[in-house]
Design a protein around this motif. Structure first.
Motif, mmCIF file in Angstrom:
data_model
loop_
_atom_site.group_PDB
_atom_site.id
_atom_site.type_symbol
_atom_site.label_atom_id
_atom_site.label_comp_id
_atom_site.label_asym_id
_atom_site.label_seq_id
_atom_site.Cartn_x
_atom_site.Cartn_y
_atom_site.Cartn_z
ATOM 1 N N GLY A 894 -11.562 16.801 0.315
ATOM 2 C CA GLY A 894 -10.986 15.883 1.274
ATOM 3 C C GLY A 894 -10.245 14.687 0.732
ATOM 4 O O GLY A 894 -9.807 13.835 1.510
ATOM 5 N N ALA A 895 -10.067 14.591 -0.583
ATOM 6 C CA ALA A 895 -9.341 13.448 -1.114
ATOM 7 C C ALA A 895 -7.851 13.556 -0.795
ATOM 8 O O ALA A 895 -7.262 14.627 -0.891
ATOM 9 C CB ALA A 895 -9.544 13.323 -2.623
ATOM 10 N N ARG A 896 -7.271 12.443 -0.420
ATOM 11 C CA ARG A 896 -5.810 12.354 -0.253
ATOM 12 C C ARG A 896 -5.284 11.476 -1.384
ATOM 13 O O ARG A 896 -5.597 10.273 -1.430
ATOM 14 C CB ARG A 896 -5.442 11.753 1.107
ATOM 15 N N PRO A 897 -4.529 12.041 -2.304
ATOM 16 C CA PRO A 897 -4.101 11.282 -3.476
ATOM 17 C C PRO A 897 -2.883 10.418 -3.195
ATOM 18 O O PRO A 897 -2.148 10.630 -2.222
ATOM 19 C CB PRO A 897 -3.758 12.386 -4.474
ATOM 20 N N ASP A 898 -2.655 9.446 -4.057
ATOM 21 C CA ASP A 898 -1.411 8.663 -4.066
ATOM 22 C C ASP A 898 -1.099 8.034 -2.714
ATOM 23 O O ASP A 898 0.066 7.955 -2.296
ATOM 24 C CB ASP A 898 -0.243 9.534 -4.525
ATOM 25 N N VAL A 899 -2.140 7.577 -2.023
ATOM 26 C CA VAL A 899 -1.949 6.944 -0.719
ATOM 27 C C VAL A 899 -1.397 5.540 -0.919
ATOM 28 O O VAL A 899 -1.933 4.739 -1.688
ATOM 29 C CB VAL A 899 -3.285 6.901 0.058
ATOM 30 N N ARG A 900 -0.320 5.224 -0.202
ATOM 31 C CA ARG A 900 0.247 3.878 -0.272
ATOM 32 C C ARG A 900 -0.509 2.938 0.653
ATOM 33 O O ARG A 900 -0.807 1.809 0.304
ATOM 34 C CB ARG A 900 1.716 3.886 0.125
ATOM 35 N N TRP A 901 -0.776 3.384 1.871
ATOM 36 C CA TRP A 901 -1.595 2.607 2.790
ATOM 37 C C TRP A 901 -2.306 3.561 3.748
ATOM 38 O O TRP A 901 -1.868 4.692 3.954
ATOM 39 C CB TRP A 901 -0.780 1.580 3.579
ATOM 40 N N ALA A 902 -3.399 3.085 4.301
ATOM 41 C CA ALA A 902 -4.155 3.883 5.264
ATOM 42 C C ALA A 902 -4.760 2.957 6.304
ATOM 43 O O ALA A 902 -5.091 1.798 6.022
ATOM 44 C CB ALA A 902 -5.256 4.675 4.570
ATOM 45 N N GLU A 903 -4.894 3.473 7.526
ATOM 46 C CA GLU A 903 -5.560 2.751 8.610
ATOM 47 C C GLU A 903 -6.659 3.627 9.177
ATOM 48 O O GLU A 903 -6.441 4.815 9.472
ATOM 49 C CB GLU A 903 -4.561 2.390 9.714
ATOM 50 N N VAL A 904 -7.842 3.033 9.323
ATOM 51 C CA VAL A 904 -8.995 3.742 9.880
ATOM 52 C C VAL A 904 -9.341 3.054 11.192
ATOM 53 O O VAL A 904 -9.629 1.840 11.222
ATOM 54 C CB VAL A 904 -10.204 3.696 8.920
ATOM 55 N N ARG A 905 -9.285 3.820 12.281
ATOM 56 C CA ARG A 905 -9.497 3.251 13.612
ATOM 57 C C ARG A 905 -10.534 4.054 14.386
ATOM 58 O O ARG A 905 -10.982 5.115 13.951
ATOM 59 C CB ARG A 905 -8.182 3.234 14.404
ATOM 60 N N GLY A 906 -10.869 3.531 15.574
ATOM 61 C CA GLY A 906 -11.759 4.233 16.474
ATOM 62 C C GLY A 906 -11.043 5.345 17.211
ATOM 63 O O GLY A 906 -9.823 5.536 17.092
ATOM 64 N N CYS A 907 -11.796 6.067 18.051
ATOM 65 C CA CYS A 907 -11.254 7.233 18.767
ATOM 66 C C CYS A 907 -10.066 6.878 19.637
ATOM 67 O O CYS A 907 -9.108 7.641 19.736
ATOM 68 C CB CYS A 907 -12.343 7.865 19.634
ATOM 69 N N GLU A 908 -10.130 5.767 20.296
ATOM 70 C CA GLU A 908 -9.072 5.371 21.215
ATOM 71 C C GLU A 908 -8.128 4.350 20.583
ATOM 72 O O GLU A 908 -7.486 3.573 21.273
ATOM 73 C CB GLU A 908 -9.695 4.785 22.493
ATOM 74 N N LEU A 913 -9.809 -0.836 10.038
ATOM 75 C CA LEU A 913 -9.502 -1.327 8.704
ATOM 76 C C LEU A 913 -8.194 -0.728 8.212
ATOM 77 O O LEU A 913 -7.927 0.455 8.413
ATOM 78 C CB LEU A 913 -10.642 -0.943 7.748
ATOM 79 N N ARG A 914 -7.388 -1.565 7.567
ATOM 80 C CA ARG A 914 -6.202 -1.088 6.852
ATOM 81 C C ARG A 914 -6.426 -1.325 5.369
ATOM 82 O O ARG A 914 -6.925 -2.380 4.960
ATOM 83 C CB ARG A 914 -4.941 -1.816 7.309
ATOM 84 N N ILE A 915 -6.021 -0.319 4.571
ATOM 85 C CA ILE A 915 -6.110 -0.427 3.119
ATOM 86 C C ILE A 915 -4.720 -0.233 2.550
ATOM 87 O O ILE A 915 -4.044 0.754 2.866
ATOM 88 C CB ILE A 915 -7.065 0.628 2.513
ATOM 89 N N ASP A 916 -4.279 -1.182 1.717
ATOM 90 C CA ASP A 916 -3.012 -1.043 1.003
ATOM 91 C C ASP A 916 -3.307 -0.834 -0.468
ATOM 92 O O ASP A 916 -4.165 -1.511 -1.058
ATOM 93 C CB ASP A 916 -2.164 -2.304 1.183
ATOM 94 N N GLY A 917 -2.588 0.124 -1.059
ATOM 95 C CA GLY A 917 -2.738 0.355 -2.480
ATOM 96 C C GLY A 917 -1.881 -0.581 -3.300
ATOM 97 O O GLY A 917 -0.893 -1.123 -2.815
ATOM 98 N N VAL A 918 -2.286 -0.774 -4.542
ATOM 99 C CA VAL A 918 -1.512 -1.599 -5.476
ATOM 100 C C VAL A 918 -1.276 -0.798 -6.752
ATOM 101 O O VAL A 918 -1.934 -0.996 -7.753
ATOM 102 C CB VAL A 918 -2.252 -2.927 -5.784
ATOM 103 N N PRO A 919 -0.380 0.157 -6.764
ATOM 104 C CA PRO A 919 0.500 0.529 -5.643
ATOM 105 C C PRO A 919 -0.076 1.654 -4.768
ATOM 106 O O PRO A 919 0.405 1.881 -3.671
ATOM 107 C CB PRO A 919 1.744 1.017 -6.363
ATOM 108 N N SER A 920 -1.089 2.374 -5.255
ATOM 109 C CA SER A 920 -1.610 3.501 -4.490
ATOM 110 C C SER A 920 -3.055 3.747 -4.879
ATOM 111 O O SER A 920 -3.571 3.190 -5.861
ATOM 112 C CB SER A 920 -0.759 4.761 -4.719
#
Length: 988
Positions: A894-908, A913-920
Motif C-alpha cells: 500500500g505504499a505510494r511513493p514520491d508523494v508531493r502532498w497528501a490530504e487525509v479527510r473524513g468520509c464526508e 490532515l495535509r502532508i507536504d513533502g520536502v520535496p516528497s
C-alpha cells in the motif's frame, strides 16, 4: 551368532509387498495411439459424458473392484460432478473434508520415496455412469476419451476391462464397439501411483477425473490422425501447406483457392501467423465417402534458430511471458473455457505475448484460444521429479531406463495432441527433473516426429540434447553476461560452442509472490539490449488460494498447511500476477508497463515525443495517440497526437502542441502524458484500451511555501507546565510528543524502520536478518527535549533489546503559523556493518473517522523503489480501505511513493490532515499497525483498530524477488547512514 539348524524356527510369510497394478512403470495398457486433438473436430457425432456420476471413495487402493460389474447396484453411492477433483467438494457449510483434503507441496513428495511404491493409505475413487449409444452409430466404432485423470485410472465398460492409463494432464482413448443401446462405464482412480513420482509439479495434489470425458463416433473412414504443415518464407511472402492424414483425403482452403490431396503441398502468397497478427485460415479436410469432414485452423509460420536467436518468420521474437498453471479457486484444475478465455484476454490486455505451460500440457481448448488471440506458447511435458533432489537424485526417473517408456509416452502424447497449433513454437520436455539419458530419448523422438520447432529443457544446461539455453531466476548481471556471450565456458569445447550459438531465455524469473516482483525493468532492459536474451516467463499467472470458511462465515484464501498436511510449503502456492479471484495484482500492472510494446519518451525543451515501436511484427497502425498537459495533478489541456506510420522495431518523432498557459495555471509541477491506445476493438479489449504511456516534465516554475527547504520560521514556541505549542501543534512537555494538530488528535509519532516482511523477504530475503538485528522490536527512549531558535527539539534513542547499536533520532519542529514542519535527523550509533533496513520514516496515529486520502504523486496503485513504474504522476483519490492490497498472506503493502502532498479527510470530506513533502515522501495509510500486519497470516486476521496509522517515509527498500531469484538490486538496498528528511503537517 547363528542358531543351530535343529532349532531354527519355521517361518510363515503372512505378507510380502509386491508392486501392485498402480505401481507399475508401464504408462498405459489397452489404449489407442495418441493423435491430434483437432482430429476430434469432424462432422461425426460425439456424446459428452460430463455431468453427475455415482461416486465412492475408499481409503485404500485394495478396495473390492466388483463395482465394475454391469449389474452392480450403486444406488447408495454419492453423486460427484465430472470433471472435478474430489478433495475440493465441500459440505453444505462450506467445509472441506467430505472426500479428503487438498495438500500442497512445492518440492517434497507427500509420501515416502520408494520407487515405484506408494503408501497403502491411498485414496481411491470409484466412478460409475450410464450412457447410451444411438442406433445411428451402428457399423462404426466408438472412442471413449478422457482428457485428464489424476493420477492412475482403470476403465471398464459393461464389466469388461478396457485398460489403464497414467499421465494425468494428457488424453487417453479407448476404442469400443459402437453397439447401440445402454451401457455402463466404471472407472477406478488412485490418487497415488508410480506415476506420481513423475508429477511433482509445485501445485495442489487434486485427484480425480478433472477434465472432460466424451464418447466419439468413428465412421469407417474417419480421420485417425492428421498433421498440418504450414510454413512461411519471409523472403518471398509465400506459405507452403501440406496436410498428412490417415486415411488419405482432400484439403480445401476456399479463401486461398487451395484444393489438394492430403500428402501434396502447395506454395502461394499468404498472410503469416504471429502472436501479434494471429492470422488463421479456415480449411476443410475431407476423407470421402463414409468418412468425415474436419475443419482446420491454419496458421502459416516458420520457427528457426539462427544467429543465436529464435526467429519466427525471419524475425527475432522477444518473449514477454508468463508461466501458467491451470487453476480456479473452487474448481482446481477443472478450468472452464470461459475462464481460459478471460485469462487470455487479461494477458493480452496487459501486454503479455507468451505462455509457458507449466508443467504439463494445458486443456486443449486453451491452445485453440492461443491460436485465435495470438500468444507464443512453450508447450511442456507432463513431467517433473523435483522431489528426488532431496534424495540426492537417487532413483530419479530422468536417468532410469525403467522409466524410459513412460517418459517417451508422455512426450509423444503431448506432441501428437498439440502438433497442429501454430501458437506452439517450442516443445519443452518437462521441468525440474534433473538430467539423464531419458531427456536424450525424448529429444530424439521429438526431432524425428516434428523438426519444425526447437526443443527446451531447462536442466540441460550444457545443451547436450536440447536447442535452447535456459535458466530459472538468474541474477541480472548473469543474464547480461549471457547476452554478451561471456558466460563461463563449458569443459567440452564442442558443447560450449553449441551453447554460445544458442538462444537464451529465462523459463522462470521474477517470482510474483506477494508484494513484487521487483527488478522487472532492469531485466527488460537487458532483454531488449542483447539479441540473444529473448525474454522470459514470469512465475506465475495466478495465486492458487482455495476459499475456506471460518465458523463465523467469513471466507479467506487458504494455502499449504491450512488443511492439516503432514508436510507443506505454506503460501508458496500463492505466487501469481493475479489474485485467486483473478483480480490483477500490482505486479501485473507493473509488468504491463515494463513490457509495453511502445516506448514513449519526450523532451519538453524541443517539444517533441519519440515513439519507439517495440513490436516484433506489427506496425503501430492499430493504435491511436493522445496527449494531456497537467499542472499540480490537474489536466489543463489535452488532445490527439499525430504519429506517422512506425514499422516494427522503428522509431518516429511527433511534435507536441505549443501551449501557453496563463500565469495562474503555469505555477506548479507540469507533466506531459502521452498515451497509446487501441484504435478499434479487438478480441481482448475495446477501443481506447490503454496499451502504453509515457510521462515527462513540462517546463513550469516549481511551487514555493512551507514544502520547500527555505521555509520562513515565524511562529515562536509557547512553553507551559505540561505542554509546548508551536503554531497549530501541541506537544507534551515531558517527552516532546505531538498530541494534537489544531483540533486533530495525534498520537504515537515515532521513527519506524520495520515493515511486515513481504513474501520475497520471508522466503530467501532479509526478513530473518532483520529480525535477528531486532528491527521488529525497537525501543524508543527520550533523551532530551529543548526549545532553541524558535524550534522544539526532541532527541531519542531507538534500539533493540540485546543489542548495543542504536539510531539516534532528533526531531526538530518549527512552524510558519499555519503548518508544522518536522525535520528528522537519524544517526546510526554502534556497529551496523552488514545490516540493512526495510524502511526509514515516521509513523503517527490519527482518529479512525478519517477515511479518504487524496494525494499528488504516482498512483493510483502501490509502488516501491523497484516496482513503481506503473504509477502515473497525478492527483489520486482513494479510501484508506481501498489503498490496501489484500495479498493472500498479509505483508507490507500500500505504499505510494514520491508523494508531493497528501490530504487525509473524513468520509464526508470533514477536516483532517495535509502532508507536504520536502520535496516528497512515501505514504502508507492503514487501519492497523505494522505489528498487526506482521502477525497476520490470513486476511481475516486483520481487524481494524480505532485509529488510522500514517507512515511518512523517507525511503523504502526494494522488494526484489528473493523468494526465487535475486533480492533487490544494490541501488534499491537501504543501509543505515546519517540521514535527514522533512515533511510539513497542516490541519484541514
Amino acid at each position: 551368532m547363528s542358531l543351530p539348524p535343529t532349532i531354527l524356527p519355521s517361518i510363515t510369510a503372512l505378507h510380502t509387498h509386491h508392486p501392485r497394478e498402480h505401481e507399475t512403470f508401464a504408462p498405459q495398457a489397452g489404449v489407442a495411439a495418441p493423435r491430434a486433438f483437432s482430429s476430434l473436430r469432424g462432422s461425426s457425432a460425439a456424446l459428452s459424458l460430463n455431468g453427475d456420476w455415482a461416486f465412492r471413495l475408499s481409503d485404500r487402493a485394495d478396495a473390492p473392484d466388483d463395482f465394475a460389474a454391469a449389474d452392480y447396484d450403486a444406488s447408495n453411492w454419492d453423486t460427484l460432478a465430472v470433471p472435478s477433483s474430489w478433495v475440493l467438494h465441500r459440505d453444505e457449510h462450506g467445509q472441506y473434508g467430505r472426500y479428503g483434503l487438498p495438500a500442497y507441496q512445492n518440492i517434497k513428495f507427500p509420501f515416502p520415496v520408494d520407487v515405484p511404491c506408494v503408501p497403502d493409505a491411498n485414496p481411491t475413487g470409484d466412478y460409475r455412469v450410464a450412457f447410451e449409444i444411438p442406433e445411428s452409430w451402428s457399423g462404426g466404432k466408438a472412442v471413449l476419451r478422457f482428457e485428464g485423470v489424476e493420477s492412475w485410472f482403470k476403465v471398464w465398460v459393461d464389466g469388461a476391462p478396457l485398460g489403464f492409463s497414467t499421465g494425468s494432464r494428457l488424453p487417453t482413448e479407448f476404442v469400443i464397439p459402437a453397439t447401440a443401446g445402454k451401457h455402463t462405464l466404471a472407472v477406478r482412480v488412485h490418487q497415488w501411483s508410480a506415476a506420481s513420482y513423475l508429477e511433482d509439479q509445485d501445485q495442489w495434489w487434486l485427484p480425480g477425473i478433472f477434465r472432460d470425458v466424451a464418447l466419439l463416433y468413428r465412421p469407417p473412414r474417419a480421420v485417425v490422425d492428421h498433421f498440418v504443415h504450414a510454413s512461411y518464407d519471409h523472403t518471398t511472402g509465400k506459405g507452403t501447406l501440406k496436410v498428412d492424414c490417415e486415411p488419405a483425403g482432400h484439403v480445401t482452403v476456399p479463401e486461398l483457392g487451395v484444393d489438394i490431396a492430403t500428402g501434396e503441398s502447395v506454395t502461394l502468397a499468404v498472410a503469416p501467423w504471429s502472436a501479434e497478427t494471429p492470422r488463421l485460415y479456415d480449411g476443410l479436410l475431407d476423407t470421402g465417402t463414409s468418412g468425415e469432414t474436419l475443419p482446420l485452423k491454419i496458421g502459416f509460420r516458420t520457427v528457426v534458430i539462427e544467429d543465436a536467436q529464435i526467429k519466427v518468420n525471419g524475425k527475432r521474437v522477444l518473449f514477454k511471458g508468463v508461466n501458467r498453471h491451470e487453476f480456479e479457486p473452487t474448481r482446481g484444475r477443472s478450468v472452464t473455457r470461459e475462464t481460459m478465455e478471460h485469462d487470455i484476454q487479461l494477458m493480452k490486455a496487459h501486454n503479455i505475448n507468451a505462455v509457458r505451460c507449466s508443467h504439463y500440457p494445458p486443456h486443449p481448448a486453451f491452445l485453440d484460444l492461443c491460436d485465435a488471440y495470438g500468444l507464443w506458447v512453450v508447450d511442456e511435458g507432463d513431467f517433473e521429479t523435483h522431489g528426488f533432489e532431496l534424495c540426492r537424485w537417487r532413483d530419479n526417473p530422468t536417468d532410469d531406463p525403467r522409466w524410459t517408456a513412460a517418459l517417451l509416452n508422455r512426450t509423444q502424447r503431448m506432441v501428437e495432441r498439440d502438433k497442429n497449433h501454430p501458437a506452439v513454437v517450442v516443445w519443452s520436455l518437462g521441468n525440474e527433473g534433473g538430467m539423464g539419458r531419458n531427456i536424450g530419448a525424448m529429444a530424439d523422438w521429438v526431432r524425428s516426429r516434428d523438426s519444425s520447432r526447437p526443443i527446451h529443457y531447462e536442466r540441460d544446461l550444457e545443451l547436450r540434447y536440447v536447442d535452447i539455453f535456459s535458466h530459472m531466476y538468474l541474477f541480472h548481471h548473469q543474464v547480461e553476461a549471457i547476452g554478451q556471450q561471456k558466460e563461463p565456458a563449458l569443459p567440452d569445447v564442442a558443447l560450449d560452442a553449441k551453447r554460445r550459438n544458442s538462444p537464451y531465455f529465462l523459463c522462470e524469473y521474477a517470482h510474483a509472490m506477494g508484494n513484487g516482483p521487483g527488478g522487472l525493468a532492469e531485466y527488460q532492459a537487458i532483454f531488449e539490449k542483447y539479441p540473444r536474451t529473448q525474454g522470459g516467463f514470469v512465475w506465475e499467472w495466478i495465486d492458487h488460494g482455495l476459499p475456506k470458511r471460518l465458523p463465523d462465515g467469513r471466507e479467506y484464501y487458504a494455502y499449504g498447511g491450512d488443511f492439516g498436511e503432514e508436510i507443506h510449503d505454506s503460501n508458496f502456492v500463492c505466487d501469481g500476477l493475479v489474485f485467486p479471484d483473478r483480480k490483477p495484482s500490482p505486479g501485473l500492472l507493473e509488468y504491463k508497463k515494463v513490457i509495453a510494446p511502445v516506448g514513449i519518451t519526450g523532451d519538453a525543451k524541443s517539444g517533441t515525443v519519440t515513439i519507439k515501436n517495440k513490436y516484433d511484427f506489427a506496425s503501430l497502425s492499430g493504435l491511436e495517440f493522445s496527449w494531456s498537459l497537467s499542472v499540480g495533478g490537474q489536466v489543463v489541456e489535452s488532445g490527439t497526437l499525430a504519429v506517422p506510420e512506425v514499422a516494427a522495431g522503428a522509431s518516429a518523432t511527433a511534435r507536441l502542441p505549443d501551449i501557453t498557459l496563463p500565469p495562474s495555471l503555469a505555477i506548479g509541477e507540469g507533466v506531459w502524458t502521452v498515451t497509446a491506445a487501441l484504435a478499434k476493438p479487438t478480441r481482448y479489449a475495446g477501443r481506447g484500451h490503454e496499451v502504453a504511456w509515457g510521462q515527462f516534465p513540462a517546463r513550469f516554475t516549481a511551487p514555493t511555501g512551507l514544502g520547500t527547504d527555505h521555509t520562513p520560521v515565524v511562529a515562536q514556541p509557547t512553553v507551559k507546565a505540561d505542554t509546548v505549542t508551536i503554531g497549530p501543534g501541541t506537544f507534551r512537555a515531558s517527552d516532546g510528543a505531538l498530541v494534537a494538530l489544531g483540533d486533530l488528535p495525534v498520537s504515537d509519532l515515532h521513527l519506524e524502520v520495520w515493515r511486515a516482511p513481504t513474501d520475497n523477504e520471508r522466503f530467501g530475503g532479509d526478513a530473518a536478518r532483520w529480525r535477528a538485528a531486532g528491527l521488529d522490536r525497537l525501543h524508543h527512549r527520550t533523551d532530551a527535549v529543548w526549545v532553541q531558535d524558535a524550534c522544539l527539539f526532541v532527541r531519542t534513542r531507538v534500539s533493540a533489546a540485546a543489542h548495543d547499536r542504536a539510531l539516534q533520532t532528533t526531531y526538530r519542529w518549527s512552524s510558519d503559523g499555519s503548518g508544522l514542519r518536522l525535520n528528522v535527523a537519524v544517526v546510526p550509533k554502534g556497529d551496523w556493518a552488514g545490516i540493512t533496513i526495510p524502511r526509514l520514516g515516521v509513523v503517527l496515529a490519527l482518529p479512525s473517522r478519517l477515511a479518504q486520502v487524496r494525494w499528488f504523486g504516482p498512483g493510483p496503485g502501490e509502488g516501491y523503489p523497484d516496482t513503481k513504474g506503473a504509477g502515473k504522476l497525478g492527483a489520486h483519490d482513494l479510501s484508506i480501505d481501498d489503498m490496501q492490497t489484500a495479498y493472500v498472506y498479509p505483508q507490507e503493502n500500500g505504499a505510494r511513493p514520491d508523494v508531493r502532498w497528501a490530504e487525509v479527510r473524513g468520509c464526508e470530506g470533514e477536516g483532517g490532515l495535509r502532508i507536504d513533502g520536502v520535496p516528497s515522501f512515501a505514504l502508507t495509510a492503514r487501519r492497523w499497525t505494522t505489528a498487526d500486519l506482521d502477525k497476520a497470516t490470513h486476511a481475516t486476521d486483520l481487524t481494524p483498530r480505532d485509529k488510522v496509522y500514517l507512515n511518512l517515509d523517507k525511503a523504502h527498500a526494494g522488494v526484489g524477488t528473493a523468494s526465487c531469484g535475486p533480492g533487490p538490486l544494490p541501488q534499491y538496498i537501504l543501509r543505515p547512514c546519517p540521514t535527514e528528511f522533512s515533511v510539513v503537517l497542516r490541519p484541514l
